[in-house]
Design a protein around this motif. Structure first.
Motif, PDB file in Angstrom:
ATOM      1  N   MET A 294       0.677  -1.653   0.015  1.00  0.00           N
ATOM      2  CA  MET A 294      -0.626  -0.066  -0.253  1.00  0.00           C
ATOM      3  C   MET A 294       1.014   0.923   0.395  1.00  0.00           C
ATOM      4  N   LYS A 295       2.377   1.002   0.580  1.00  0.00           N
ATOM      5  CA  LYS A 295       2.978   2.753   0.722  1.00  0.00           C
ATOM      6  C   LYS A 295       3.833   2.825  -0.162  1.00  0.00           C
ATOM      7  N   ARG A 296       3.689   1.618  -0.729  1.00  0.00           N
ATOM      8  CA  ARG A 296       4.850   1.672  -2.418  1.00  0.00           C
ATOM      9  C   ARG A 296       3.757   2.274  -3.668  1.00  0.00           C
ATOM     10  N   VAL A 297       2.708   1.655  -3.208  1.00  0.00           N
ATOM     11  CA  VAL A 297       1.665   2.487  -4.075  1.00  0.00           C
ATOM     12  C   VAL A 297       1.101   4.262  -4.209  1.00  0.00           C
ATOM     13  N   ASP A 298       1.432   3.934  -2.867  1.00  0.00           N
ATOM     14  CA  ASP A 298       0.854   5.183  -2.438  1.00  0.00           C
ATOM     15  C   ASP A 298      -0.675   4.754  -1.911  1.00  0.00           C
ATOM     16  N   ALA A 299      -1.215   3.750  -1.609  1.00  0.00           N
ATOM     17  CA  ALA A 299      -2.763   3.682  -1.640  1.00  0.00           C
ATOM     18  C   ALA A 299      -3.388   4.570  -0.718  1.00  0.00           C
ATOM     19  N   LYS A 300      -4.420   4.791  -0.674  1.00  0.00           N
ATOM     20  CA  LYS A 300      -5.010   6.119  -0.502  1.00  0.00           C
ATOM     21  C   LYS A 300      -6.284   5.130   0.746  1.00  0.00           C
ATOM     22  N   LEU A 301      -7.387   4.471  -0.822  1.00  0.00           N
ATOM     23  CA  LEU A 301      -8.821   3.641  -0.543  1.00  0.00           C
ATOM     24  C   LEU A 301      -8.027   2.522  -2.081  1.00  0.00           C
ATOM     25  N   ALA A 302      -8.148   1.287  -0.810  1.00  0.00           N
ATOM     26  CA  ALA A 302      -8.304  -0.288  -0.835  1.00  0.00           C
ATOM     27  C   ALA A 302      -9.971  -0.661  -0.516  1.00  0.00           C
ATOM     28  N   VAL A 303     -10.612  -1.419  -1.613  1.00  0.00           N
ATOM     29  CA  VAL A 303     -11.864  -1.831  -1.883  1.00  0.00           C
ATOM     30  C   VAL A 303     -11.868  -3.075  -1.999  1.00  0.00           C
TER      31      VAL A 303
ATOM     32  N   ALA B  26     -26.239   1.177  -2.635  1.00  0.00           N
ATOM     33  CA  ALA B  26     -25.289   1.271  -2.154  1.00  0.00           C
ATOM     34  C   ALA B  26     -24.516   0.902  -3.362  1.00  0.00           C
ATOM     35  N   ARG B  27     -24.809   0.606  -4.732  1.00  0.00           N
ATOM     36  CA  ARG B  27     -24.875   0.170  -5.799  1.00  0.00           C
ATOM     37  C   ARG B  27     -24.418   1.893  -6.404  1.00  0.00           C
ATOM     38  N   ARG B  28     -24.803   2.763  -6.366  1.00  0.00           N
ATOM     39  CA  ARG B  28     -24.742   4.349  -6.708  1.00  0.00           C
ATOM     40  C   ARG B  28     -23.471   4.216  -6.051  1.00  0.00           C
ATOM     41  N   ILE B  29     -23.028   4.219  -4.890  1.00  0.00           N
ATOM     42  CA  ILE B  29     -22.052   4.883  -3.681  1.00  0.00           C
ATOM     43  C   ILE B  29     -20.727   3.706  -3.579  1.00  0.00           C
ATOM     44  N   LEU B  30     -21.181   2.504  -4.500  1.00  0.00           N
ATOM     45  CA  LEU B  30     -20.017   1.480  -4.303  1.00  0.00           C
ATOM     46  C   LEU B  30     -19.362   1.711  -5.727  1.00  0.00           C
ATOM     47  N   ARG B  31     -19.657   2.065  -6.512  1.00  0.00           N
ATOM     48  CA  ARG B  31     -19.457   2.267  -7.832  1.00  0.00           C
ATOM     49  C   ARG B  31     -18.295   3.041  -8.024  1.00  0.00           C
ATOM     50  N   GLN B  32     -18.729   4.342  -7.204  1.00  0.00           N
ATOM     51  CA  GLN B  32     -17.687   5.306  -7.258  1.00  0.00           C
ATOM     52  C   GLN B  32     -16.553   4.890  -6.822  1.00  0.00           C
ATOM     53  N   LYS B  33     -16.568   4.149  -5.590  1.00  0.00           N
ATOM     54  CA  LYS B  33     -15.874   3.761  -4.917  1.00  0.00           C
ATOM     55  C   LYS B  33     -14.260   2.612  -5.749  1.00  0.00           C
ATOM     56  N   PHE B  34     -14.823   1.916  -6.273  1.00  0.00           N
ATOM     57  CA  PHE B  34     -14.616   0.485  -7.182  1.00  0.00           C
ATOM     58  C   PHE B  34     -13.161   1.660  -8.434  1.00  0.00           C
ATOM     59  N   MET B  35     -13.949   2.514  -9.171  1.00  0.00           N
ATOM     60  CA  MET B  35     -13.719   3.007  -9.673  1.00  0.00           C
ATOM     61  C   MET B  35     -12.336   4.342  -9.042  1.00  0.00           C
ATOM     62  N   ASN B  36     -12.479   5.079  -8.045  1.00  0.00           N
ATOM     63  CA  ASN B  36     -11.628   5.577  -7.207  1.00  0.00           C
ATOM     64  C   ASN B  36     -10.080   5.170  -6.647  1.00  0.00           C
ATOM     65  N   ALA B  37     -10.468   3.613  -6.166  1.00  0.00           N
ATOM     66  CA  ALA B  37     -10.431   2.639  -5.641  1.00  0.00           C
ATOM     67  C   ALA B  37      -8.385   2.778  -6.273  1.00  0.00           C
ATOM     68  N   ASP B  38      -7.540   2.404  -5.170  1.00  0.00           N
ATOM     69  CA  ASP B  38      -5.817   2.199  -6.194  1.00  0.00           C
ATOM     70  C   ASP B  38      -5.463   0.360  -4.959  1.00  0.00           C
ATOM     71  N   VAL B  39      -6.964   0.370  -4.799  1.00  0.00           N
ATOM     72  CA  VAL B  39      -5.685  -0.633  -4.601  1.00  0.00           C
ATOM     73  C   VAL B  39      -7.244  -1.903  -4.908  1.00  0.00           C
ATOM     74  N   GLY B  40      -7.226  -3.361  -5.213  1.00  0.00           N
ATOM     75  CA  GLY B  40      -8.981  -3.955  -5.082  1.00  0.00           C
ATOM     76  C   GLY B  40      -8.059  -5.510  -4.279  1.00  0.00           C
ATOM     77  N   MET B  41      -9.110  -6.203  -3.284  1.00  0.00           N
ATOM     78  CA  MET B  41      -8.727  -6.876  -2.370  1.00  0.00           C
ATOM     79  C   MET B  41     -10.291  -8.086  -2.072  1.00  0.00           C
TER      80      MET B  41
END
Lengths: 255, 265, 479
Positions: C104-113, C192-207
């Motif tokens: 996370m630090k290496r890629v400077d991640a702020k948001l993980a989904v 939830a769909r509306r909120i989370l799709r924004q997050k998917f779009m902007n996430a730095d990392v997916g888990m």
């Protein structure tokens, strides 16, 4: 290990059997034990009840005290010599002897003997149906009953249909099955006192289910369940009563 | 971290060697026995997939672009993302967009339907920018009902927002379908990117009626998947769904709200 | 939440379950949900032969994987590495968290989904990342609800099963600005769909978790219905997948039986909406997919479970959760009462082995040994036998399980010794049972054990004469 082994088919109908009464029957339901033996005798069998018998060892086995369980189980082995079937009026104790004894005695000097004894164990209704193929004549008044299946009878001994088949042979008995027949009543040996609140919730659900059938009697093949269910029925002032299937059958045959 | 690796592996090896396991043989007869007569497969697939809200359209090799177009127009969808480099993508573009690209505007009459196709052929490099503006005007006569074709021909990073917010439908091919469970087999590639079947609200999938398998197991054996798996392979058995709220089924949680299977006879 | 290691204080299951039992809403929610799930599962396995054979096949697949576990993990690592997936090994959850933080630090991640992953629940990863200023957002709808609520999943497959629509609507209203008070699953899902799709779009990392990792091809298989798993593994530039080290299977052909039995057992559906098979990060020329994939292989006590020939069957588990659905105890108290990442029957055998019998010694006793779980387990784990074995370990000092012997009690051992002495000698048994027949009914209900028993039941009544007495009187032969 997890699948109940099918009972060894009895090549011929024996003329003589052993009866292992179990400690709960001994102390709380001796009439059920006598009824079980009477049912066997009525089929022309000689029943042997070794007076030295006590308990299958299950309480200690399931509590983590295997050495104590072994000591008690071992004390039973020499009481049942030969090849005769051993009939047990309890699915749970029969399951302990049939399924768990081989495991308990594994690596012990008397392992072979224990396995031999274990292989001859039958649950009572299983023996009545599968070996003796009994035909019952109902002399009782019309009554509605329900059947409580014990977990170990079902899942360790594979006894599901036999007791219900016996009840269905009775012309004046209407069998109404429980909605959740397969669900545990919450006894579980020491569980009932280790987790009394959960056990109470479980038996509460069971009592509700029993009441909904409109049955006068709940019949079962295991005395642990009966102690639990009867105690809860009585504690809740319910008009229903639990009874061991051996005793119920005997009553029906004598009117 | 390699400490952890060697410690874990050493411990596992010692334990296994001390108490080896003899597993029972894996008898796959039960999988091999799951068979349906060829004529039963498609009805079964339809039944299973319709039970989870998948919609089916019937088409032929000749008319499927029109079937897709008409469906989308009927449903009010105006934008369709597609894979311009795949054979199906080329067919779609050719059939739907006889209007040539802007630089050739006015020369339409001289070109047959294949022209749209050749335009895409000239632009096969995935990383090169598309000649089409994402929500460009592109009034294509073939899509007179207002369905705009948008080629997925550039890295997702360059149009993520539009992908998530500006596209109604995505069209993909399939490798076939599975009778046992009612599942489409998707095999995304450089030409047909992964998100085509995931982000747009409607996923339109083309299914050739002769590419039907009995089981997942049979499909992977027949096609020797183990010899070369793609970046991402998928089974898709319906539109996105959830039952996380009191076990009430709701469709369209994160992925497509609707899945349209176009069966090409 | 930050406390995720080292505490050995016993977890009081009895107290937590008491609270659950007093909540009629919760009991109703579970009863209804579990009844429905059991019915749906039964429909899936109406063909007894198919069930028997599929189950035997799946069990053999899992056993074969365990029989070659070290080799298969090495092969998985080699094939993943060849495919471009970076493999990391972690002995403990702390090590696994450190690996994640590093990436996370290496890629400077702020948001993980995050897609569903039980391993990250073991790691308390969300809390850990939060401490380091990184938002880790659960994207599975159930997990999202539970995270909004600040609680834990109550079921491994259906995390928010303890809540009903009304409760979730209230929660959304409380926590989400744009939420309206609409008690409707479709509305809430759409929000939830509306909120989370924004997050998917902007996430730095997916888990994500892993349902099965294929050694032969280096493929990670994930199953899900919602599409959040695909979003997490496809949209963000980096994907981190987590697996317990037992999740490996040998060949690709081993996947279909597991993937078939899992959803059928779990929720009674023939297959999940998506079966997602990931073999590499984005390749040259591909237009989407993560540029990096990391696979974190976690031990966290599993190699110790593997060390014991009997206990290692615990590792066959494919995490379908069917044992919970069928457990009469779980059905009464729900998942939270266990206060563990894995509740229900599998939790009762897995968690004590991971966390030790000092902390979790009560868990194997929270079971009537009814075997309902054993009957339906799709990979034939002898759950109740393992439960019994853990009860032995709890009172027998040794090193088979972490904190073996932690529950040993001299008093209890004495009681059982006395019991054995009585039952192993016909004479002692005769005297004891005679005494009980004569005096047992006079025992006051306030006595320990009897007090618990009589909380909802009448006292058991000793018969005045034992079966031994009656048999003797009736002349039943003794030999």
């Amino acid at each position: 290990m997890t699948q109940p082994t099918p009972p060894r088919p009895s090549p011929t109908r024996p003329s003589k059997v052993y009866f292992f009464g179990t400690c709960l029957v001994d102390l709380f339901f001796p009439d059920a034990g006598m009824a079980g033996m009477d049912l066997l005798k009525a089929q022309g069998l000689t029943v042997v009840f070794p007076q030295g018998q006590s308990c299958c060892g299950q309480p200690a086995y399931n509590s983590g005290y295997r050495a104590d369980a072994l000591k008690v189980a071992r004390a039973q082995l020499d009481l049942f010599p030969g090849d005769l079937p051993i009939v047990v009026p309890s699915g749970s104790c029969a399951g302990m002897m049939k399924k768990h004894w081989p495991h308990l005695f594994h690596g012990e000097p008397d392992e072979a003997k224990a396995v031999q004894v274990s292989s001859r164990v039958w649950e009572l209704t299983q023996f009545l149906v599968q070996v003796l193929d009994v035909k019952l004549e109902d002399k009782g008044e019309p009554v509605r009953v329900t059947w409580h299946a014990s977990c170990h009878a079902q899942r360790e001994m594979g006894v599901v249909e036999e007791p219900k088949a016996l009840l269905r042979q009775l012309a004046n008995v209407e069998l109404v099955e429980l909605k959740r027949e397969k669900e545990c009543c919450g006894f579980g040996g020491t569980f009932a006192v280790r987790h009394p609140e959960i056990s109470a919730a479980m038996v509460g659900d069971k009592v509700d289910d029993i009441e909904q059938t409109g049955a006068k009697r709940v019949v079962s093949g295991d005395c642990g369940c009966l102690l639990n269910i009867n105690g809860a029925l009585e504690g809740g002032h319910k008009p229903v009563q639990g009874q061991h299937i051996a005793q119920f059958l005997k009553e029906r045959l004598h009117g | 971290m390699s400490d952890a690796r060697s410690a874990i592996l050493a411990k596992l090896r010692a334990s296994r060697d001390a108490h080896p396991i003899t597993p029972p043989p894996s008898d796959t007869t039960v999988l091999a026995d799951k068979r349906w007569a060829p004529e039963e497969r498609l009805p079964r697939i339809r039944r299973l997939m319709e039970a989870v809200h998948t919609e089916f359209l019937d088409a032929t090799e000749a008319d499927w672009p029109a079937v897709v177009r008409e469906f989308l127009a009927r449903e009010g969808a105006t934008t369709l993302l597609y894979a311009p480099g795949t054979p199906d993508g080329k067919t779609l573009a050719a059939a739907t967009s006889p209007l040539p690209p802007r630089e050739r505007e006015g020369t339409h009459a001289e070109h047959g339907e294949g022209e749209g196709l050749s335009e895409h052929d000239s632009n096969p490099t995935p990383d090169s920018p598309s000649p089409f503006p994402l929500r460009g005007p592109l009034p294509s006569p073939g899509a007179g009902e207002g369905v705009h074709l948008i080629p997925y021909d550039r890295p997702v990073e360059t149009f993520k927002e539009q992908l998530f917010e500006g596209i109604d439908a995505g069209l993909t091919s399939t490798l076939g379908a599975i009778a046992e469970t009612g599942s489409l087999i998707l095999w995304p590639s450089a030409q047909e990117p992964r998100l085509l079947s995931l982000v747009p609200h409607i996923h339109v999938a083309l299914l050739r009626a002769d590419a039907l398998y009995d089981t997942f197991w049979q499909a992977m054996r027949d096609n020797r998947w183990a010899e070369g798996m793609p970046t991402n392979a998928l089974l898709v058995s319906g539109p996105s769904k959830t039952a996380d709220i009191e076990q009430t089924l709701a469709y369209g949680v994160h992925g497509p709200k609707r899945l349209i299977v176009v069966v090409i006879a | 939440m930050a406390e995720h290691h080292g505490t050995e204080a016993p977890v009081n299951f009895a107290a937590a379950s008491k609270a659950a039992l007093l909540d009629p809403q919760l009991r109703g929610n579970f009863r209804r949900a579990m009844d429905g799930l059991m019915t749906k599962r039964a429909v899936q396995f109406a063909d007894a032969k198919e069930w028997h054979d599929m189950r035997a096949l799946a069990a053999s697949v899992r056993l074969r994987a365990l029989s070659k576990l070290p080799e298969l993990l090495e092969k998985l690592e080699a094939n993943c590495t060849r495919n471009g997936i970076q493999v990391h090994w972690a002995s403990t959850t702390d090590e696994a968290n450190a690996i994640v933080l590093d990436i996370m630090k290496r890629v400077d991640a702020k948001l993980a989904v995050k897609g569903k992953s039980m391993v990250t629940e073991e790691m308390h990863l969300n809390a850990f990342l939060e401490e380091h200023g990184i938002e880790a957002l659960e994207a599975d709808l159930g997990e999202y609800i539970v995270q909004l609520d600040g609680t834990m999943p109550s079921h491994i497959i259906m995390p928010a099963i303890h809540l009903n629509t009304k409760q979730i609507a209230h929660l959304f209203k409380r926590k989400i600005k744009e939420a309206e008070s609409i008690e409707d699953a479709a509305y809430l899902t759409g929000l939830a769909r509306r909120i989370l799709r924004q997050k998917f779009m902007n996430a730095d990392v997916g888990m994500s978790g892993v349902n099965a990792a294929v050694a032969e091809t280096g493929t990670l298989c994930l199953i899900e219905n919602e599409g959040n798993g695909r979003m997490c593994t496809t949209v963000p530039p980096v994907h981190i997948a987590f697996m317990g080290l037992e999740k490996v299977v040998e060949t690709l052909e081993d996947v279909p039986p597991v993937i078939s039995l899992l959803p059928r057992s779990a929720t009674g559906q023939p297959i999940t909406t998506y079966v997602n098979m990931i073999t590499s990060p984005r390749k040259e020329g591909e237009l989407d997919g993560p540029r990096e994939i990391h696979l974190v292989i976690l031990d966290n006590g599993r190699s110790s479970v593997y060390a014991d020939a009997e206990l290692r069957d615990t590792l066959r588990c494919i995490r379908c959760g069917a044992c919970m659905n069928h457990c009469p105890v779980y059905t009464k108290v729900g998942g939270h009462a266990y206060e563990a990442p894995y509740p229900g029957p599998i939790g009762k055998i897995l968690v004590p082995q991971m966390e030790g019998l000092a902390k979790r010694g009560e868990m194997p006793h929270a079971c009537t040994m009814c075997n309902a779980c054993v009957e339906i387990c799709p990979v034939k784990i002898p759950i109740v036998e393992i439960m019994g074995r853990l009860r032995v370990e709890a009172v027998r000092p040794g090193d088979a399980v972490k904190d073996s012997g932690a529950q040993a009690s001299k008093t209890e051992a004495m009681v059982w010794k006395g019991w054995a002495a009585m039952n192993a000698s016909p004479m002692a048994y005769k005297i004891a049972t005679m005494a009980m027949s004569k005096l047992g009914n006079a025992a006051p209900t306030g006595l320990p054990l009897l007090k618990e028993w009589t909380s909802v039941r009448t006292k058991p009544r000793f018969a005045s004469r034992t079966l031994h007495d009656l048999a003797r009187e009736k002349g039943i032969p003794d030999v």
